[in-house]
Design a protein around this motif. Structure first.
Motif, PDB file in Angstrom:
ATOM      1  N   GLY A  26      29.066  53.275  37.133  1.00 44.62           N
ATOM      2  CA  GLY A  26      27.879  52.756  37.815  1.00 44.62           C
ATOM      3  C   GLY A  26      26.903  52.124  36.834  1.00 44.62           C
ATOM      4  N   ALA A  27      26.698  52.766  35.693  1.00 41.29           N
ATOM      5  CA  ALA A  27      25.814  52.204  34.662  1.00 41.29           C
ATOM      6  C   ALA A  27      26.395  50.910  34.104  1.00 41.29           C
ATOM      7  N   LEU A  28      27.699  50.897  33.895  1.00 44.25           N
ATOM      8  CA  LEU A  28      28.364  49.697  33.380  1.00 44.25           C
ATOM      9  C   LEU A  28      28.183  48.529  34.346  1.00 44.25           C
ATOM     10  N   VAL A  29      28.368  48.783  35.626  1.00 44.61           N
ATOM     11  CA  VAL A  29      28.206  47.737  36.638  1.00 44.61           C
ATOM     12  C   VAL A  29      26.769  47.215  36.628  1.00 44.61           C
ATOM     13  N   GLN A  30      25.796  48.106  36.532  1.00 42.36           N
ATOM     14  CA  GLN A  30      24.395  47.696  36.525  1.00 42.36           C
ATOM     15  C   GLN A  30      24.041  46.853  35.305  1.00 42.36           C
ATOM     16  N   HIS A  31      24.665  47.137  34.175  1.00 41.95           N
ATOM     17  CA  HIS A  31      24.320  46.433  32.940  1.00 41.95           C
ATOM     18  C   HIS A  31      25.251  45.261  32.635  1.00 41.95           C
ATOM     19  N   ALA A  32      26.268  45.061  33.436  1.00 46.78           N
ATOM     20  CA  ALA A  32      27.274  44.025  33.154  1.00 46.78           C
ATOM     21  C   ALA A  32      26.667  42.626  33.081  1.00 46.78           C
ATOM     22  N   GLY A  33      25.694  42.339  33.900  1.00 51.15           N
ATOM     23  CA  GLY A  33      25.095  41.008  33.902  1.00 51.15           C
ATOM     24  C   GLY A  33      24.078  40.781  32.804  1.00 51.15           C
ATOM     25  N   GLN A  34      23.828  41.778  31.973  1.00 49.00           N
ATOM     26  CA  GLN A  34      22.796  41.687  30.934  1.00 49.00           C
ATOM     27  C   GLN A  34      23.351  41.310  29.565  1.00 49.00           C
ATOM     28  N   GLY A  35      24.631  40.980  29.511  1.00 51.39           N
ATOM     29  CA  GLY A  35      25.232  40.638  28.225  1.00 51.39           C
ATOM     30  C   GLY A  35      25.803  41.865  27.545  1.00 51.39           C
ATOM     31  N   TRP A  36      26.233  41.680  26.312  1.00 54.20           N
ATOM     32  CA  TRP A  36      26.955  42.714  25.578  1.00 54.20           C
ATOM     33  C   TRP A  36      26.023  43.759  24.970  1.00 54.20           C
ATOM     34  N   VAL A  37      24.971  43.346  24.295  1.00 53.28           N
ATOM     35  CA  VAL A  37      24.165  44.251  23.481  1.00 53.28           C
ATOM     36  C   VAL A  37      23.215  45.079  24.346  1.00 53.28           C
ATOM     37  N   PHE A  38      23.316  46.399  24.231  1.00 57.41           N
ATOM     38  CA  PHE A  38      22.521  47.303  25.061  1.00 57.41           C
ATOM     39  C   PHE A  38      21.033  47.259  24.713  1.00 57.41           C
ATOM     40  N   SER A  39      20.694  46.843  23.496  1.00 59.08           N
ATOM     41  CA  SER A  39      19.286  46.806  23.096  1.00 59.08           C
ATOM     42  C   SER A  39      18.573  45.554  23.608  1.00 59.08           C
ATOM     43  N   GLY A  40      19.302  44.632  24.229  1.00 58.51           N
ATOM     44  CA  GLY A  40      18.687  43.434  24.776  1.00 58.51           C
ATOM     45  C   GLY A  40      17.902  43.737  26.039  1.00 58.51           C
ATOM     46  N   LYS A  41      17.149  42.756  26.518  1.00 56.89           N
ATOM     47  CA  LYS A  41      16.348  42.929  27.738  1.00 56.89           C
ATOM     48  C   LYS A  41      17.256  43.324  28.907  1.00 56.89           C
ATOM     49  N   GLY A  42      16.913  44.427  29.558  1.00 56.91           N
ATOM     50  CA  GLY A  42      17.712  44.913  30.670  1.00 56.91           C
ATOM     51  C   GLY A  42      18.926  45.726  30.244  1.00 56.91           C
ATOM     52  N   GLY A  43      19.177  45.789  28.959  1.00 55.16           N
ATOM     53  CA  GLY A  43      20.310  46.566  28.453  1.00 55.16           C
ATOM     54  C   GLY A  43      21.633  45.898  28.766  1.00 55.16           C
ATOM     55  N   GLY A  44      22.505  45.837  27.808  1.00 61.95           N
ATOM     56  CA  GLY A  44      23.833  45.260  27.999  1.00 61.95           C
ATOM     57  C   GLY A  44      24.849  46.339  28.344  1.00 61.95           C
ATOM     58  N   TRP A  45      26.099  45.957  28.357  1.00 64.51           N
ATOM     59  CA  TRP A  45      27.140  46.861  28.823  1.00 64.51           C
ATOM     60  C   TRP A  45      27.891  47.570  27.708  1.00 64.51           C
ATOM     61  N   GLU A  46      27.554  47.325  26.435  1.00 68.94           N
ATOM     62  CA  GLU A  46      28.301  47.934  25.332  1.00 68.94           C
ATOM     63  C   GLU A  46      28.212  49.463  25.327  1.00 68.94           C
ATOM     64  N   PHE A  47      27.038  50.021  25.552  1.00 68.40           N
ATOM     65  CA  PHE A  47      26.864  51.467  25.471  1.00 68.40           C
ATOM     66  C   PHE A  47      27.579  52.190  26.609  1.00 68.40           C
TER      67      PHE A  47
END
Length: 144
Positions: free
Chosen positions: A87-108
């Motif tokens: 669920g977290a991965l799906v939510q962050h998938a559109g935010q790019g790779w890097v989790f520290s970016g705006k909105g958090g990415g999907w890497e973490f």
């Protein structure tokens, strides 16, 4: 030299405790401590999930984190965390790779999923309190 019979249980312990601490921190410190239960539920509602799912996830992270730290039902708990992380991965998938970016990415979330699958494969490792791992004569006393 590393001997997998002596080092693997401690590697599994390190992974287990690390995952447990991260889950506990996300549930207790971030979701309940920082955002509060109402805030967490509101955020879940704002992203399209039922608000009550925010409470379920927060308490699952707390209880699951404690179970991992203590080494209780580690394989099961690791697998039960997967829907939360997907669920977290799906939510962050559109935010790019890097989790520290705006909105958090999907890497973490993606890495956490991989680590949970490894933990499920390894099992509890050393210093686990799982009563099923005790010698047969001590199982009854530990279960009571």
């Amino acid at each position: 030299m590393f001997d997998e019979k002596t080092t693997t249980p401690y590697a599994a312990l390190l992974l287990r405790v690390s995952l447990g601490v991260m889950a506990l921190a996300h549930g207790a410190v971030l979701k309940l401590g920082t955002f509060g239960l109402a805030g967490t539920m509101g955020w879940f509602g704002s992203i399209g999930y039922p608000p009550v799912l925010g409470a379920v996830v927060a308490f699952a992270e707390i209880l699951g984190g404690i179970a991992l730290i203590l080494g209780i039902r580690v394989r099961l708990v690791s697998l039960l965390f997967l829907p939360i992380l997907v669920g977290a991965l799906v939510q962050h998938a559109g935010q790019g790779w890097v989790f520290s970016g705006k909105g958090g990415g999907w890497e973490f979330p993606a890495f956490w999923i991989a680590a949970l699958l490894v933990q499920a494969g390894l099992g509890a490792g050393a210093l686990a309190l799982d009563p099923r791992r005790l010698p047969a004569g001590r199982r009854v006393a530990a279960a009571a």
